[in-house]
Motif scaffolding. Structure first.
Motif, mmCIF file in Angstrom:
data_model
loop_
_atom_site.group_PDB
_atom_site.id
_atom_site.type_symbol
_atom_site.label_atom_id
_atom_site.label_comp_id
_atom_site.label_asym_id
_atom_site.label_seq_id
_atom_site.Cartn_x
_atom_site.Cartn_y
_atom_site.Cartn_z
ATOM 1 N N THR A 329 0.827 -1.205 0.000
ATOM 2 C CA THR A 329 0.000 0.000 0.000
ATOM 3 C C THR A 329 0.859 1.252 0.000
ATOM 4 N N LEU A 330 1.914 1.266 0.803
ATOM 5 C CA LEU A 330 2.820 2.418 0.820
ATOM 6 C C LEU A 330 3.485 2.597 -0.537
ATOM 7 N N THR A 331 3.884 1.490 -1.164
ATOM 8 C CA THR A 331 4.502 1.559 -2.485
ATOM 9 C C THR A 331 3.532 2.139 -3.507
ATOM 10 N N ASN A 332 2.267 1.715 -3.459
ATOM 11 C CA ASN A 332 1.250 2.289 -4.336
ATOM 12 C C ASN A 332 1.098 3.781 -4.116
ATOM 13 N N SER A 333 1.106 4.194 -2.850
ATOM 14 C CA SER A 333 0.913 5.610 -2.525
ATOM 15 C C SER A 333 2.007 6.462 -3.154
ATOM 16 N N ILE A 334 3.248 6.068 -2.967
ATOM 17 C CA ILE A 334 4.356 6.842 -3.528
ATOM 18 C C ILE A 334 4.335 6.772 -5.052
ATOM 19 N N GLY A 335 4.061 5.582 -5.586
ATOM 20 C CA GLY A 335 4.030 5.415 -7.033
ATOM 21 C C GLY A 335 2.987 6.297 -7.699
ATOM 22 N N PHE A 336 1.809 6.377 -7.119
ATOM 23 C CA PHE A 336 0.769 7.225 -7.709
ATOM 24 C C PHE A 336 1.080 8.703 -7.519
ATOM 25 N N GLY A 337 1.799 9.029 -6.451
ATOM 26 C CA GLY A 337 2.256 10.413 -6.316
ATOM 27 C C GLY A 337 3.206 10.782 -7.450
ATOM 28 N N ILE A 338 4.105 9.860 -7.777
ATOM 29 C CA ILE A 338 5.021 10.082 -8.906
ATOM 30 C C ILE A 338 4.234 10.226 -10.204
ATOM 31 N N SER A 339 3.195 9.405 -10.365
ATOM 32 C CA SER A 339 2.409 9.465 -11.613
ATOM 33 C C SER A 339 1.702 10.808 -11.769
ATOM 34 N N ILE A 340 1.239 11.393 -10.671
ATOM 35 C CA ILE A 340 0.563 12.693 -10.767
ATOM 36 C C ILE A 340 1.544 13.777 -11.192
ATOM 37 N N VAL A 341 2.755 13.749 -10.623
ATOM 38 C CA VAL A 341 3.782 14.715 -11.026
ATOM 39 C C VAL A 341 4.070 14.567 -12.522
ATOM 40 N N SER A 342 4.224 13.331 -12.970
ATOM 41 C CA SER A 342 4.512 13.089 -14.380
ATOM 42 C C SER A 342 3.366 13.547 -15.275
ATOM 43 N N ILE A 343 2.129 13.211 -14.903
ATOM 44 C CA ILE A 343 0.967 13.609 -15.706
ATOM 45 C C ILE A 343 0.877 15.125 -15.823
ATOM 46 N N MET A 344 0.969 15.812 -14.693
ATOM 47 C CA MET A 344 0.831 17.268 -14.699
ATOM 48 C C MET A 344 1.940 17.919 -15.531
ATOM 49 N N LEU A 345 3.167 17.384 -15.401
ATOM 50 C CA LEU A 345 4.293 17.939 -16.140
ATOM 51 C C LEU A 345 4.109 17.756 -17.639
ATOM 52 N N PHE A 346 3.810 16.534 -18.064
ATOM 53 C CA PHE A 346 3.738 16.258 -19.497
ATOM 54 C C PHE A 346 2.493 16.868 -20.140
ATOM 55 N N VAL A 347 1.373 16.898 -19.435
ATOM 56 C CA VAL A 347 0.182 17.546 -19.992
ATOM 57 C C VAL A 347 0.431 19.037 -20.196
ATOM 58 N N GLU A 348 1.127 19.655 -19.252
ATOM 59 C CA GLU A 348 1.455 21.079 -19.398
ATOM 60 C C GLU A 348 2.411 21.288 -20.567
ATOM 61 N N LEU A 349 3.389 20.391 -20.717
ATOM 62 C CA LEU A 349 4.367 20.537 -21.792
ATOM 63 C C LEU A 349 3.751 20.327 -23.174
ATOM 64 N N THR A 350 2.624 19.576 -23.247
ATOM 65 C CA THR A 350 1.982 19.384 -24.549
ATOM 66 C C THR A 350 1.462 20.691 -25.128
ATOM 67 N N LYS A 351 1.288 21.693 -24.278
ATOM 68 C CA LYS A 351 0.827 23.000 -24.761
ATOM 69 C C LYS A 351 1.943 23.732 -25.509
ATOM 70 N N HIS A 352 3.189 23.333 -25.266
ATOM 71 C CA HIS A 352 4.321 24.067 -25.818
ATOM 72 C C HIS A 352 5.205 23.219 -26.735
ATOM 73 N N SER A 353 5.058 21.880 -26.682
ATOM 74 C CA SER A 353 5.952 21.011 -27.450
ATOM 75 C C SER A 353 5.151 20.009 -28.272
ATOM 76 N N HIS A 354 5.727 19.552 -29.374
ATOM 77 C CA HIS A 354 5.113 18.518 -30.200
ATOM 78 C C HIS A 354 5.225 17.180 -29.477
ATOM 79 N N LEU A 355 4.178 16.364 -29.575
ATOM 80 C CA LEU A 355 4.175 15.081 -28.872
ATOM 81 C C LEU A 355 5.383 14.221 -29.244
ATOM 82 N N GLY A 356 5.749 14.231 -30.509
ATOM 83 C CA GLY A 356 6.861 13.408 -30.955
ATOM 84 C C GLY A 356 8.159 13.727 -30.247
ATOM 85 N N SER A 357 8.385 14.994 -29.944
ATOM 86 C CA SER A 357 9.616 15.391 -29.253
ATOM 87 C C SER A 357 9.491 15.269 -27.741
#
Length: 383
Positions: A329-357
């Protein structure tokens, strides 16, 4: 018992994307913007992170019957979905209901893995392959429901998902007995056992590998519709998105079958390597022919999820027996925290960068995960 547990896991985790499936209907009914789905998704993810953290720190799944924890959380999650249905026109209330749903999912997904670890210690890799495969298929089902949205009213979909979750709790309670060989229930908090996430070399290796996997997995799932939108639209896009995400269930099950020959460490590492290569090939394959493009996404869909059950199997196998549920359960908690950081970062970057790059940068997670897994691979070769 395994088919019953797999069915229960599928039904319980179907709560995850219930709102995402009906979001286009809600936007049309209440005039919400397209961006309204992001906060609702994040609310559930944050609820899951808080829930898993609380469940881990209080050792809920190890101090009490895992079956009853699963049952009560499935019922509570179903109730939250009914509450969301009843107050769906109030966006702020809907956010709170989704947060609460995520909280109770902490007693379904990782606790289901704890039950599997109790009943199938010798074949845990194969059992978790089926169990996580059910989660993957349940997560992907939102895209299939979206494709069917014109035929099924959104009210029926929400209540149907709630009923399915409640049924999953009853399945666990009625069809899966309490294991006689289970480790005695602990009565104190397992702080030292939780510390093995870092202090035990074997646990640390699989946990860090899982974290690298989580940097990639959910961000890929979020970006798949955007990738497909470069060639498809409407129901066709939803069906292909369902295929790309849902085929991950095959990766989980095939990995569970290969464990008997290769071992969990090798299966997880090979799939993590292939999914990382898929990230790096994105600039070339985004503009490839249709046949190559869809083959690339299919392979990525299989491997990006297929390694997950083996990371969990390795962690469960090497964690202290009296604290398996809490460590997972603790591993899931940290893992999903990492996933939220990644999602927010990459979704924001899609506004400025091409998906391929942009997509090759997801390979950072698999690369770090591969480095972390080296001790387990070396140990497996030495046997």
């Amino acid at each position: 018992m395994l088919p019953a547990l797999v069915l229960a896991q599928f039904g319980g985790t179907s709560l995850w994307f219930a709102i995402n499936a009906v979001m286009p209907d809600l936007q049309q009914a209440f005039g919400w913007p397209i961006t309204a789905v992001a906060p609702l998704t994040s609310a559930l993810q944050f609820g899951f992170i808080i829930g898993t953290l609380v469940f881990a720190l209080l050792a809920i799944a190890d101090r009490f019957s895992a079956r009853w924890v699963f049952f009560l959380c499935a019922m509570a999650g179903a109730g939250c979905t009914v509450g969301a249905w009843a107050m769906v026109e109030h966006y702020e209330a809907l956010m709170l209901w989704r947060f609460a749903t995520g909280f109770f999912l902490a007693g379904i997904y990782p606790v289901g893995m704890k039950i599997a670890a109790q009943w199938f210690p010798q074949g845990l890799g194969a059992a978790l392959g089926l169990l996580v495969g059910a989660l993957v298929l349940g997560s992907a089902s939102a895209h299939a429901l979206r494709a069917l949205g014109q035929a099924l009213p959104w009210q029926s979909l929400m209540l149907g998902v709630a009923a399915l979750a409640a049924l999953s709790g009853l399945i666990v309670l009625w069809l899966i007995p309490e294991p006689h060989h289970a480790h005695p229930k602990v009565t104190t908090l397992q702080w030292r056992a939780l510390g093995t996430v870092w202090t035990d070399p074997k646990v640390r290796a699989s946990v860090l590998g899982y974290f690298g996997h989580m940097w990639e997995l959910y961000t890929v799932w979020v970006l798949v519709p955007l990738i497909l939108a470069t060639r498809l639209e409407g129901a066709a896009l939803s069906w292909v998105a369902f295929w790309v995400l849902g085929i991950g269930a095959f990766g989980c099950m095939a990995g569970g079958w290969l464990v008997k020959r290769w071992g969990s460490a090798k299966v997880a590492t090979v799939q993590l390597l292939i999914s990382g290569v898929c990230c790096l090939l994105a600039p070339a394959l985004m503009n490839a022919s249709d046949a190559v493009f869809y083959l690339w996404l299919t392979i990525w869909g299989i491997t990006v999820a297929g390694d997950s059950p083996q990371f969990s199997a390795l962690t469960a196998r090497n964690a202290p027996p009296q604290a398996v549920g809490s460590v997972l359960t603790l591993t899931n908690s940290i893992g999903f925290g990492i996933s939220i950081v990644s999602i927010m970062l990459f979704v924001e970057l899609t506004k400025h960068s091409h998906l391929g790059s942009l997509l090759p940068w997801l390979a950072i997670g698999p690369a770090l995960g591969l480095i972390a897994m080296r001790p387990l691979l070396q140990e497996q070769k030495a046997r």
